[in-house]
Design a protein around this motif. Structure first.
Motif, mmCIF file in Angstrom:
data_model
loop_
_atom_site.group_PDB
_atom_site.id
_atom_site.type_symbol
_atom_site.label_atom_id
_atom_site.label_comp_id
_atom_site.label_asym_id
_atom_site.label_seq_id
_atom_site.Cartn_x
_atom_site.Cartn_y
_atom_site.Cartn_z
ATOM 1 N N PRO A 140 6.997 31.914 12.639
ATOM 2 C CA PRO A 140 5.631 31.273 12.275
ATOM 3 C C PRO A 140 4.640 30.762 13.331
ATOM 4 C CG PRO A 140 7.302 29.828 12.032
ATOM 5 C CD PRO A 140 7.977 31.174 12.373
ATOM 6 N N LEU A 141 5.144 30.625 14.584
ATOM 7 C CA LEU A 141 4.044 30.166 15.576
ATOM 8 C C LEU A 141 3.242 31.562 16.044
ATOM 9 C CD1 LEU A 141 6.138 27.675 17.718
ATOM 10 C CD2 LEU A 141 4.605 27.194 15.723
ATOM 11 N N SER A 142 4.151 32.542 16.168
ATOM 12 C CA SER A 142 3.526 33.727 16.594
ATOM 13 C C SER A 142 2.336 34.162 15.674
ATOM 14 C CB SER A 142 4.328 34.902 16.781
ATOM 15 O OG SER A 142 5.078 35.236 15.508
ATOM 16 N N LEU A 143 2.472 34.124 14.390
ATOM 17 C CA LEU A 143 1.550 34.395 13.351
ATOM 18 C C LEU A 143 0.315 33.582 13.514
ATOM 19 C CD1 LEU A 143 3.869 34.655 10.121
ATOM 20 C CD2 LEU A 143 2.687 36.427 11.365
ATOM 21 N N LEU A 144 0.528 32.262 13.756
ATOM 22 C CA LEU A 144 -0.722 31.400 14.172
ATOM 23 C C LEU A 144 -1.401 31.459 15.453
ATOM 24 C CD1 LEU A 144 0.708 27.807 12.823
ATOM 25 C CD2 LEU A 144 -1.002 29.213 11.772
ATOM 26 N N ALA A 145 -0.574 31.914 16.474
ATOM 27 C CA ALA A 145 -1.029 32.377 17.680
ATOM 28 C C ALA A 145 -1.881 33.823 17.766
ATOM 29 C CB ALA A 145 -0.037 32.301 18.836
ATOM 30 N N ALA A 146 -1.830 34.456 16.672
ATOM 31 C CA ALA A 146 -2.518 35.861 16.733
ATOM 32 C C ALA A 146 -3.970 35.709 16.602
ATOM 33 C CB ALA A 146 -1.672 36.767 15.683
ATOM 34 N N ARG A 147 -4.802 36.440 17.281
ATOM 35 C CA ARG A 147 -6.077 36.508 16.957
ATOM 36 C C ARG A 147 -6.629 36.687 15.527
ATOM 37 N NH1 ARG A 147 -7.079 39.367 20.826
ATOM 38 N NH2 ARG A 147 -7.462 37.624 22.617
ATOM 39 N N GLY A 148 -7.438 36.264 14.998
ATOM 40 C CA GLY A 148 -7.861 36.390 13.599
ATOM 41 C C GLY A 148 -7.085 35.685 12.460
ATOM 42 N N HIS A 149 -5.981 35.059 12.794
ATOM 43 C CA HIS A 149 -5.111 34.534 11.893
ATOM 44 C C HIS A 149 -4.802 32.968 11.960
ATOM 45 C CE1 HIS A 149 -3.969 38.395 10.238
ATOM 46 N NE2 HIS A 149 -4.158 38.838 11.555
ATOM 47 N N GLY A 150 -5.296 32.479 13.166
ATOM 48 C CA GLY A 150 -5.036 31.130 13.417
ATOM 49 C C GLY A 150 -6.449 30.457 14.091
ATOM 50 N N PRO A 151 -6.801 29.107 13.718
ATOM 51 C CA PRO A 151 -7.853 28.541 14.588
ATOM 52 C C PRO A 151 -7.623 28.756 16.076
ATOM 53 C CG PRO A 151 -7.168 27.192 13.086
ATOM 54 C CD PRO A 151 -5.955 28.038 13.150
ATOM 55 N N ALA A 152 -8.948 28.901 16.842
ATOM 56 C CA ALA A 152 -8.925 29.162 18.325
ATOM 57 C C ALA A 152 -8.440 27.788 19.136
ATOM 58 C CB ALA A 152 -10.448 29.406 18.870
ATOM 59 N N PRO A 153 -8.258 26.685 18.740
ATOM 60 C CA PRO A 153 -7.828 25.836 19.201
ATOM 61 C C PRO A 153 -6.176 25.709 19.540
ATOM 62 C CG PRO A 153 -9.358 24.667 18.342
ATOM 63 C CD PRO A 153 -9.647 26.166 17.836
ATOM 64 N N VAL A 154 -5.773 26.113 18.186
ATOM 65 C CA VAL A 154 -4.314 26.334 17.869
ATOM 66 C C VAL A 154 -3.897 27.516 18.393
ATOM 67 C CG1 VAL A 154 -2.510 26.810 16.041
ATOM 68 C CG2 VAL A 154 -4.337 24.949 15.814
ATOM 69 N N ARG A 155 -4.466 28.585 18.676
ATOM 70 C CA ARG A 155 -4.098 29.898 19.321
ATOM 71 C C ARG A 155 -3.984 29.513 20.892
ATOM 72 N NH1 ARG A 155 -8.314 32.510 16.706
ATOM 73 N NH2 ARG A 155 -9.222 32.900 18.667
ATOM 74 N N GLY A 156 -5.049 28.861 21.238
ATOM 75 C CA GLY A 156 -4.886 28.415 22.825
ATOM 76 C C GLY A 156 -3.704 27.466 22.988
#
Length: 285
Positions: free
Chosen positions: A105-121
């Protein structure tokens, strides 16, 4: 009304059917980079304290210890070696499963276009920090809470697996085609619907391959974690090596090599089946 001016690139390279190669980088920059690399390598080499006299004796010492270990192996230790190897494999399996449950689930949120930019970073930074720390250091930190048990090794493998599986996961998600994702969005699907029906079917084969490969890594790492006393075949290897019982160490190494090669072969076959599918077979008329 005058026609707009042609772009500068078009004026420089008219449409003659000849491909214009890009300009070569400056020779001075390449030479400076080459010199810097050579200096770093040589400096790192000479900064290591190497006893050249003992290095010359290394081949003969390797042959001597191989003879001590494998000339007359003590097969009476085989049952205990198999039991401890099973414990190491179980440790690796539990660590892999826990890492998958956390990292997916964390990799889904870290992908570009599927999670907010602060969360991805933040997630990508966490993945990078975890990958920078060896499993044995993570185990030393965890054992202050859980003690010297196989659970400590499994948790250390799980934490380290989150870093690698998370990175592999979001890179795989970002590399899929946009067709299924856009189709789900065009049909009115929400963010969870896009992940479930547009992303997950596309990345599942790659994820399955990643999971199996991580299990292979954890099997080898579990033997190393045994060196700090969390159990498994590594703990046995440490004990018998300290007491210089080389005939028993030889049996342990044989078991480790055979089990690791067998797991690698089975996992590799499964990964090829997942990624390539079943091979077509000719049917005789």
């Amino acid at each position: 009304m005058t026609a707009p001016a042609a772009p500068a690139a078009a004026r420089r390279a008219p449409l003659t059917g000849v491909v214009v190669p890009p300009p070569r980088p400056p020779r001075l920059a390449l030479r400076a980079l080459s010199v810097a690399v050579v200096v770093v390598v040589v400096g790192a080499f000479w900064s290591v304290d190497i006893s050249w006299g003992r290095l010359a004796d290394l081949p003969s010492e390797v042959v001597r210890y191989l003879w001590l270990m494998f000339s007359a192996p003590d097969w009476s230790a085989l049952p205990e070696a198999l039991r401890q190897t099973w414990r190491s494999v179980a440790m690796a399996w539990l660590g892999t499963v826990l890492g998958i449950l956390i990292a997916t689930p964390l990799s889904l949120l870290a992908a570009r276009g599927h999670g907010p930019a602060p969360v991805r970073g933040a997630l990508r930074l966490v993945f990078a920090v975890i990958r920078a720390v060896p499993e044995i250091i993570i185990a030393i930190v965890i054992l202050s809470v859980t003690g010297l048990t196989p659970l400590t090794g499994a948790l250390a493998l799980a934490v380290n697996g989150v870093g690698t599986l998370g990175k592999w996961g979001y890179e795989a998600i970002e590399g899929i085609g946009r067709g299924p994702v856009e189709a789900v969005r065009a049909a009115g699907g929400s963010g969870p619907h896009v992940l479930r029906w547009g992303v997950w079917p596309e990345v599942l084969p790659a994820f399955g391959s990643f999971w199996l490969y991580r299990f292979e890594i954890n099997v080898r790492s579990s033997a190393v974690l045994g060196l700090i006393g969390v159990g498994g075949i590594g703990d046995m290897l440490t004990s018998y090596t300290q007491y210089r019982q080389w005939s028993t160490v030889g049996v342990l190494l044989i078991v480790v090599v055979v089990v690791t090669v067998a797991i690698d072969a089975a996992s590799g076959a499964l990964r090829r089946r997942i990624m390539e599918g079943a091979r077509a077979r000719a049917v005789q008329p």
